[in-house]
Design a protein around this motif. Structure first.
Motif, PDB file in Angstrom:
ATOM      1  N   PRO A  15      57.459  23.978  30.481  1.00 29.15           N
ATOM      2  CA  PRO A  15      57.412  25.447  30.542  1.00 29.15           C
ATOM      3  C   PRO A  15      57.156  26.105  29.182  1.00 29.15           C
ATOM      4  O   PRO A  15      56.484  27.149  29.122  1.00 29.15           O
ATOM      5  N   CYS A  46      50.883  29.870  39.151  1.00 34.17           N
ATOM      6  CA  CYS A  46      51.707  30.089  40.347  1.00 34.17           C
ATOM      7  C   CYS A  46      51.937  28.788  41.115  1.00 34.17           C
ATOM      8  O   CYS A  46      53.016  28.565  41.667  1.00 34.17           O
ATOM      9  N   LEU A  48      52.374  25.866  39.900  1.00 34.34           N
ATOM     10  CA  LEU A  48      53.437  25.092  39.265  1.00 34.34           C
ATOM     11  C   LEU A  48      54.811  25.509  39.773  1.00 34.34           C
ATOM     12  O   LEU A  48      55.690  24.661  39.974  1.00 34.34           O
ATOM     13  N   ALA A  49      54.999  26.793  39.994  1.00 32.67           N
ATOM     14  CA  ALA A  49      56.274  27.265  40.556  1.00 32.67           C
ATOM     15  C   ALA A  49      56.371  26.910  42.042  1.00 32.67           C
ATOM     16  O   ALA A  49      57.426  26.495  42.529  1.00 32.67           O
ATOM     17  N   HIS A  52      57.637  23.306  43.168  1.00 37.61           N
ATOM     18  CA  HIS A  52      58.979  22.826  42.816  1.00 37.61           C
ATOM     19  C   HIS A  52      59.808  22.464  44.040  1.00 37.61           C
ATOM     20  O   HIS A  52      60.483  21.438  44.056  1.00 37.61           O
ATOM     21  N   SER A  92      56.572  34.177  39.526  1.00 34.79           N
ATOM     22  CA  SER A  92      56.259  32.747  39.565  1.00 34.79           C
ATOM     23  C   SER A  92      56.616  32.060  38.252  1.00 34.79           C
ATOM     24  O   SER A  92      57.175  30.955  38.259  1.00 34.79           O
ATOM     25  N   TYR A  96      59.318  29.160  37.867  1.00 34.07           N
ATOM     26  CA  TYR A  96      58.940  27.877  37.260  1.00 34.07           C
ATOM     27  C   TYR A  96      59.949  27.484  36.174  1.00 34.07           C
ATOM     28  O   TYR A  96      60.456  26.367  36.163  1.00 34.07           O
ATOM     29  N   GLU A  99      63.550  26.964  37.931  1.00 37.43           N
ATOM     30  CA  GLU A  99      63.578  25.765  38.769  1.00 37.43           C
ATOM     31  C   GLU A  99      63.397  24.493  37.945  1.00 37.43           C
ATOM     32  O   GLU A  99      63.977  23.462  38.264  1.00 37.43           O
ATOM     33  N   ARG A 100      62.612  24.577  36.899  1.00 38.96           N
ATOM     34  CA  ARG A 100      62.442  23.404  36.042  1.00 38.96           C
ATOM     35  C   ARG A 100      63.753  23.058  35.336  1.00 38.96           C
ATOM     36  O   ARG A 100      64.129  21.895  35.233  1.00 38.96           O
ATOM     37  N   ASP A 140      51.945  18.979  35.469  1.00 39.90           N
ATOM     38  CA  ASP A 140      52.131  20.173  34.635  1.00 39.90           C
ATOM     39  C   ASP A 140      51.048  20.270  33.571  1.00 39.90           C
ATOM     40  O   ASP A 140      50.450  21.321  33.370  1.00 39.90           O
TER      41      ASP A 140
END
Length: 162
Positions: A15, A46, A48-49, A52, A92, A96, A99-100, A140
């Motif tokens: 991130p 978006c 990437l989010a 998850h 988003s 990301y 959530e990461r 990623d």
């Protein structure tokens, strides 16, 4: 990335690479697609989010099932063409990052045996928790690379200067 530590660190760092890169894309270029079926920087970010939840679900499936079977996900086949374009970029990016952080915390709780657990995957000859999250880390950076390609697209940046 050959170790669990390397995979977790890559996931944790992503991130900090992706978000500033997205912020560098001029607003006029964020949703511009290089071709009708190719994603814009906005869509890459978006996505990437959006994925998850998929990885959290897969992890729990592999940990809970003695013989897990992972269904491949192909956004081009599974999702409407404009799904990512309709997503709010700021929401988003926040998702990301959040959530990461949560995923990294969860992965740090896994035992060495958990990381070795395997599953059948419709696209791959073999698949494990380790491979799944190494794949996510590489995923990623693939999307970060695509965002940077769009950011640096010579003809697009030249148009902005006109």
């Amino acid at each position: 990335m050959e170790t669990i530590t390397a995979v977790i660190e890559a996931l944790e760092r992503a991130p900090a690479i992706v978000v500033p890169l997205v912020r560098d894309v001029p607003p006029a270029l964020l949703k511009r697609r290089p071709a009708p079926t190719k994603w814009s920087a906005h869509e890459h970010a978006c996505h990437l989010a959006y994925v998850h939840r998929l990885f959290f679900d897969r992890l729990e499936q592999v940990l809970a099932s003695p013989m897990p079977v992972i269904t491949p996900y192909d956004p081009g086949q599974s999702d409407p063409d404009d799904l990512l374009l309709r997503m709010d970029l700021e929401d988003s990016l926040r998702l990301y990052v959040d959530e990461r952080r949560r995923l990294v915390e969860r992965l740090r709780q896994l035992s060495a045996r958990d990381w070795q657990r395997t599953a059948e995957h419709g696209e791959y000859s073999h698949y494990s928790v380790f491979i799944m999250f190494r794949h996510l880390a590489l995923h990623d950076f693939l999307h970060a690379y695509r965002i940077e390609e769009l950011l640096l697209k010579r003809e697009w940046t030249a148009e902005l200067k006109l």
